[in-house]
Write a protein that holds these residues in place. Sequence first.
Motif, PDB file in Angstrom:
ATOM      1  N   PRO A 113       0.834  -1.216   0.000  1.00 14.58           N
ATOM      2  CA  PRO A 113       0.000   0.000   0.000  1.00 14.58           C
ATOM      3  C   PRO A 113       0.863   1.258   0.000  1.00 14.58           C
ATOM      4  O   PRO A 113       2.057   1.206   0.303  1.00 14.58           O
ATOM      5  CB  PRO A 113      -0.806  -0.132   1.292  1.00 14.58           C
ATOM      6  CG  PRO A 113       0.084  -0.926   2.198  1.00 14.58           C
ATOM      7  CD  PRO A 113       0.817  -1.894   1.303  1.00 14.58           C
ATOM      8  N   SER A 119      -2.016   4.724   9.638  1.00 18.19           N
ATOM      9  CA  SER A 119      -2.590   3.384   9.584  1.00 18.19           C
ATOM     10  C   SER A 119      -1.673   2.364  10.248  1.00 18.19           C
ATOM     11  O   SER A 119      -0.446   2.422  10.114  1.00 18.19           O
ATOM     12  CB  SER A 119      -2.844   2.955   8.140  1.00 18.19           C
ATOM     13  OG  SER A 119      -3.298   1.621   8.088  1.00 18.19           O
ATOM     14  N   GLU A 126      -2.158  -4.672  -0.808  1.00 12.07           N
ATOM     15  CA  GLU A 126      -3.180  -3.868  -1.474  1.00 12.07           C
ATOM     16  C   GLU A 126      -3.404  -4.436  -2.873  1.00 12.07           C
ATOM     17  O   GLU A 126      -2.453  -4.743  -3.589  1.00 12.07           O
ATOM     18  CB  GLU A 126      -2.731  -2.410  -1.566  1.00 12.07           C
ATOM     19  CG  GLU A 126      -3.769  -1.489  -2.161  1.00 12.07           C
ATOM     20  CD  GLU A 126      -3.352  -0.033  -2.068  1.00 12.07           C
ATOM     21  OE1 GLU A 126      -3.659   0.612  -1.047  1.00 12.07           O
ATOM     22  OE2 GLU A 126      -2.685   0.456  -3.007  1.00 12.07           O
ATOM     23  N   PRO A 150      -8.889   1.580  -6.539  1.00 12.73           N
ATOM     24  CA  PRO A 150     -10.231   1.628  -5.953  1.00 12.73           C
ATOM     25  C   PRO A 150     -11.364   1.688  -6.967  1.00 12.73           C
ATOM     26  O   PRO A 150     -12.529   1.573  -6.598  1.00 12.73           O
ATOM     27  CB  PRO A 150     -10.194   2.918  -5.123  1.00 12.73           C
ATOM     28  CG  PRO A 150      -9.239   3.803  -5.871  1.00 12.73           C
ATOM     29  CD  PRO A 150      -8.186   2.882  -6.448  1.00 12.73           C
ATOM     30  N   LEU A 168     -13.528   0.862  -4.081  1.00 13.16           N
ATOM     31  CA  LEU A 168     -13.208  -0.398  -3.428  1.00 13.16           C
ATOM     32  C   LEU A 168     -12.036  -0.198  -2.476  1.00 13.16           C
ATOM     33  O   LEU A 168     -11.078   0.508  -2.798  1.00 13.16           O
ATOM     34  CB  LEU A 168     -12.840  -1.462  -4.459  1.00 13.16           C
ATOM     35  CG  LEU A 168     -13.931  -1.880  -5.443  1.00 13.16           C
ATOM     36  CD1 LEU A 168     -13.351  -2.833  -6.485  1.00 13.16           C
ATOM     37  CD2 LEU A 168     -15.086  -2.538  -4.718  1.00 13.16           C
ATOM     38  N   ALA A 169     -12.104  -0.808  -1.303  1.00 15.99           N
ATOM     39  CA  ALA A 169     -10.986  -0.763  -0.366  1.00 15.99           C
ATOM     40  C   ALA A 169      -9.835  -1.594  -0.920  1.00 15.99           C
ATOM     41  O   ALA A 169     -10.041  -2.599  -1.605  1.00 15.99           O
ATOM     42  CB  ALA A 169     -11.418  -1.288   0.992  1.00 15.99           C
ATOM     43  N   GLY A 170      -8.612  -1.178  -0.610  1.00 21.24           N
ATOM     44  CA  GLY A 170      -7.448  -1.856  -1.145  1.00 21.24           C
ATOM     45  C   GLY A 170      -7.317  -3.292  -0.709  1.00 21.24           C
ATOM     46  O   GLY A 170      -6.690  -4.102  -1.400  1.00 21.24           O
ATOM     47  N   GLU A 172      -9.929  -5.366  -0.237  1.00 19.91           N
ATOM     48  CA  GLU A 172     -11.111  -6.116  -0.631  1.00 19.91           C
ATOM     49  C   GLU A 172     -11.047  -6.499  -2.105  1.00 19.91           C
ATOM     50  O   GLU A 172     -10.821  -5.636  -2.961  1.00 19.91           O
ATOM     51  CB  GLU A 172     -12.385  -5.299  -0.398  1.00 19.91           C
ATOM     52  CG  GLU A 172     -12.762  -5.112   1.053  1.00 19.91           C
ATOM     53  CD  GLU A 172     -14.061  -4.340   1.187  1.00 19.91           C
ATOM     54  OE1 GLU A 172     -14.942  -4.793   1.936  1.00 19.91           O
ATOM     55  OE2 GLU A 172     -14.191  -3.284   0.543  1.00 19.91           O
ATOM     56  N   ALA A 177     -16.592  -7.594  -2.738  1.00 18.71           N
ATOM     57  CA  ALA A 177     -17.059  -6.242  -2.449  1.00 18.71           C
ATOM     58  C   ALA A 177     -18.124  -5.769  -3.429  1.00 18.71           C
ATOM     59  O   ALA A 177     -18.858  -4.820  -3.148  1.00 18.71           O
ATOM     60  CB  ALA A 177     -15.881  -5.263  -2.471  1.00 18.71           C
TER      61      ALA A 177
END
Length: 387
Positions: A113, A119, A126, A150, A168-170, A172, A177
């Motif tokens: 990521p 975080s 990712e 995403p 989209l989340a990295g 998922e 999703a």
Amino acid sequence: MLQTLAISNYRSIRDLVIGLAPLNVVTGPNGSGKSSLYRALRLLADTARGRLVESLAREGGLQSTFWAGPEKTGATVRSGRHAVEGTLRRDSHHLRLGFGADDFGYTIDLGYPMPDATSAFMLDPEIKREVIWSGPFCRRASMLIDRRGPSLRVVNSDGNWEIIPGALAGFESMMTAFADPRSAPEMIRLRDKILSWRFYDHFRTDAEAPCRRRQVGTHTPVLSHEGADLGAALQTIREIGNSRELDAAIEDAFPGTRVEIEYEDGWFETTMRQHGLLRPLKAAELSDGTLRYLLLTAALLTPRPPELMVLNEPETSLHPDLVPALGRLIAAAAQRSQVIVVSHNAVLVEALTEASARLAALEKDFGETRVVGLKRIELPPWHWPER
């Protein structure tokens, strides 16, 4: 049927593309990369189950799964005139997995990521790109669903690209999703295909193994991964599957023997009645090898065959005399499902090869897993989508 399996930058597999048949056997000496290929297949299956990041974390995180060798190995290193040395990496870190099938293909590309000091999940991989296409290999014209970071886009009924709102989340996969049967029916079909895959890897047969004890039983057309529901699975084959084939498989391995399931008040117990004995032997009394053969029989004779079944070293604990019978059982299962067997047992490999299995013999070449004797011109067509 899967026609092609592709793995890049995963453990000892730097870049591997192999063609697949209805029945396949992967073999090679210890340390040649058989387990890496098996785990890569399981990672592909985990994308549809939403467990990909969790599975990579259990393996030590993304950084521990990357190819550990240099980006390039020159002729002077291979000749032994120079030692292997690390150089400044020019390409991005990729972990890429994919397959091509008769109907659809899929690939996923994972990397690190972007740095984020706020975080605590900076070791989570990712997802950089996911693509679904029609046909056995990816071409720009055959792409149906394309995820970049995403953003997600699909080909609509007019044949044009349509952007799907939202991000989209990295961590998922688009497989879990996003699920819209109207705008992306191909994703639903592909996800269902992957969810049908079954993996069987080292059944427990120790003294405390669940399959040795009585279990509450219900209709069980699919044996669980750990084999705890063995009695119910065998009885299900008797009632809604091929009882004659079950008896033949047991007779092939243990002449004069019959498997019987005792059941009372919903409790099921596996027993074997052998010629010359006054009573049947309960599962708790059976040897590890005998019990493992029964587990494999229940898995392979399932009344609900999957699209793909993967067996990892199924010959473990089996007496050599049982291996030919196991080979015939696997070959018969390949008439109903595509089967991939990972094994280093020469007898089983020979039996499956004689049954027209496609052989992929792995070896290590400067730490890199390769298929023995496979020339570049013999590789199936494959193209990794760019990030």
